[in-house]
Design an enzyme around this catalytic site. Structure first.
Site, mmCIF file in Angstrom:
data_model
loop_
_atom_site.group_PDB
_atom_site.id
_atom_site.type_symbol
_atom_site.label_atom_id
_atom_site.label_comp_id
_atom_site.label_asym_id
_atom_site.label_seq_id
_atom_site.Cartn_x
_atom_site.Cartn_y
_atom_site.Cartn_z
ATOM 1 N N ASP A 90 0.813 -1.230 0.000
ATOM 2 C CA ASP A 90 0.000 0.000 0.000
ATOM 3 C C ASP A 90 0.842 1.275 0.000
ATOM 4 O O ASP A 90 0.313 2.380 0.039
ATOM 5 C CB ASP A 90 -0.950 0.012 1.213
ATOM 6 C CG ASP A 90 -0.200 0.070 2.538
ATOM 7 O OD1 ASP A 90 1.043 -0.047 2.529
ATOM 8 O OD2 ASP A 90 -0.856 0.235 3.580
ATOM 9 N N GLY A 91 2.179 1.125 -0.034
ATOM 10 C CA GLY A 91 3.038 2.311 -0.079
ATOM 11 C C GLY A 91 3.638 2.679 1.268
ATOM 12 O O GLY A 91 4.526 3.534 1.346
ATOM 13 N N GLU A 92 3.172 2.032 2.345
ATOM 14 C CA GLU A 92 3.736 2.315 3.670
ATOM 15 C C GLU A 92 5.207 1.908 3.696
ATOM 16 O O GLU A 92 5.578 0.888 3.107
ATOM 17 C CB GLU A 92 2.985 1.472 4.710
ATOM 18 C CG GLU A 92 2.498 2.268 5.881
ATOM 19 C CD GLU A 92 1.685 1.419 6.833
ATOM 20 O OE1 GLU A 92 2.223 0.431 7.373
ATOM 21 O OE2 GLU A 92 0.494 1.746 7.035
ATOM 22 N N LYS A 133 13.779 41.900 -5.609
ATOM 23 C CA LYS A 133 13.027 40.844 -6.304
ATOM 24 C C LYS A 133 11.591 40.849 -5.810
ATOM 25 O O LYS A 133 11.345 41.116 -4.636
ATOM 26 C CB LYS A 133 13.682 39.486 -6.012
ATOM 27 C CG LYS A 133 12.968 38.293 -6.605
ATOM 28 C CD LYS A 133 13.716 36.998 -6.309
ATOM 29 C CE LYS A 133 13.157 36.277 -5.113
ATOM 30 N NZ LYS A 133 13.779 34.967 -4.868
ATOM 31 N N ARG A 135 7.764 38.456 -6.262
ATOM 32 C CA ARG A 135 7.159 37.249 -6.845
ATOM 33 C C ARG A 135 5.681 37.505 -7.077
ATOM 34 O O ARG A 135 4.911 37.536 -6.107
ATOM 35 C CB ARG A 135 7.334 36.059 -5.898
ATOM 36 C CG ARG A 135 8.752 35.516 -5.822
ATOM 37 C CD ARG A 135 8.737 34.145 -5.184
ATOM 38 N NE ARG A 135 10.060 33.556 -5.010
ATOM 39 C CZ ARG A 135 10.719 32.912 -5.967
ATOM 40 N NH1 ARG A 135 10.199 32.807 -7.175
ATOM 41 N NH2 ARG A 135 11.898 32.379 -5.704
ATOM 42 N N ASP A 148 16.062 26.609 -7.025
ATOM 43 C CA ASP A 148 14.989 25.621 -7.169
ATOM 44 C C ASP A 148 14.601 25.552 -8.655
ATOM 45 O O ASP A 148 15.173 24.799 -9.421
ATOM 46 C CB ASP A 148 13.810 25.999 -6.263
ATOM 47 C CG ASP A 148 12.694 24.979 -6.333
ATOM 48 O OD1 ASP A 148 12.886 23.939 -6.990
ATOM 49 O OD2 ASP A 148 11.612 25.205 -5.764
#
Ligand code: R5P
Length: 299
Positions: free
Chosen positions: A37-39, A193, A195, A224
């Site tokens: 289940d991904g655990e 800057k 955003r 990033d």
């Protein structure tokens, strides 16, 4: 007290580098796998009873990283480690460090709380995003806050460049830009800057030392999507910068970052190994300097 380090899957190579630089630390083996289940299932394969244990990981995405980190910390505690320290070269979720808009989460504080209550007695982190994040982590826990600035500035110094100016692409980057400038004995400039939305960066002004005909060291804590660095580099080129080199501690390099950096008017991008970098992201103008030695000395 014997010292042993275990790493989440994404940081196994970095753990090896740390133990090569500090022979007093043993590299522990882990088993991390998933149920259907991904655990996540995690197990330490070396005995930790009575030992000083370092768990190397990150709170940055994907969220499996955080869960692996917490499970390994828990495994060390449950198996009677004497002391558990979380080694987090890149502390994720630190950008939302205060309330800006009503209704938001303060993810940096939340992550600090989660790591703290997991049972570690010390955190080692590198170039945290802001003084607020430092404060959140410092509450009731020992924080060793390391910086990549000397390593990055040394790499620049070895290049023997002339007519240098260090530029911070935003206000938050100014403190570290000043430290690099002091190390390189050159002037500093900074940019305004804003955003308009998440992951979109616009530069509206350049202040401080002139950049015309100079070699610019554009310095930020993280890259990033590379929106900030690329917008800043274009602005600097238009302002007459002769050459632009970029330094950043954390090469997150998500989404369009690599293509943007490839196209940007920058000659060199120097990042560190706080974030594992896949081969596809290693473009020609990128150079990775390792923080393993500096971090290993602090274990
Ligand atoms: C912002 O405050 C940070 O210091 C970085 O400038 C930012 O997180 C970089 O993000 P991106 O590369 O997506 O512009």
């Amino acid at each position: 007290m014997p010292k042993i380090i275990f790493a989440i899957n994404a940081y196994r190579d970095f753990a090896k580098k740390l133990t090569l630089k500090n022979k007093k630390i043993i590299l522990g083996q882990v088993e991390i796998k998933k149920f259907s289940d991904g655990e996540i299932y995690a197990r330490l394969l070396d005995d930790v009873k009575g030992k000083e244990v370092f768990i190397l990981g990150t709170t940055a995405p994907p969220s499996d990283n955080l869960l692996e980190l917490l499970l390994l910390v828990n495994a060390a505690k449950e198996n009677q480690a004497k002391k558990v320290c979380a080694v987090l070269p890149c502390f994720g979720y630190e950008r939302a460090d205060r309330l800006v808009k009503k209704g938001e989460a303060i993810s940096a504080r939340m992550m600090a709380e989660i790591v703290r209550v997991s049972g570690v007695s010390q955190i080692i982190a590198v170039d945290l995003h802001s003084f607020r994040v430092v404060d959140y982590l410092k509450k009731k826990i020992k924080l060793t806050h390391l910086s990549a600035i000397n390593v990055l500035a040394t790499a620049i110094k070895k290049m023997n460049l002339n007519k240098l100016v260090v530029v911070a692409p935003d206000n938050g980057a100014l403190v570290n830009a000043k430290r690099i400038a002091k190390f390189l004995r050159c002037p500093v400039a900074w940019m305004e800057k804003f955003r308009p939305e998440h992951n979109v960066a616009c530069i509206r002004a350049l202040r401080g030392a002139p950049v015309k005909n100079r070699t610019v060291i554009l310095s930020d804590d993280m890259i990033d999507t590379a929106g900030t660095i690329c917008a800043a580099a274009r602005f600097l080129k238009e302002a007459g910068a002769a050459k632009i080199l970029v330094t950043a501690t954390h090469g997150i390099l998500s989404g369009p970052a690599i293509e943007r950096l490839r196209q940007a008017p920058v000659e060199k991008i120097i990042i560190t190994d706080t974030v594992p970098l896949s081969k596809e992201k290693m473009i020609d103008k990128m150079r990775v300097v390792s923080l393993a030695e500096m971090m290993a000395k602090n274990l």
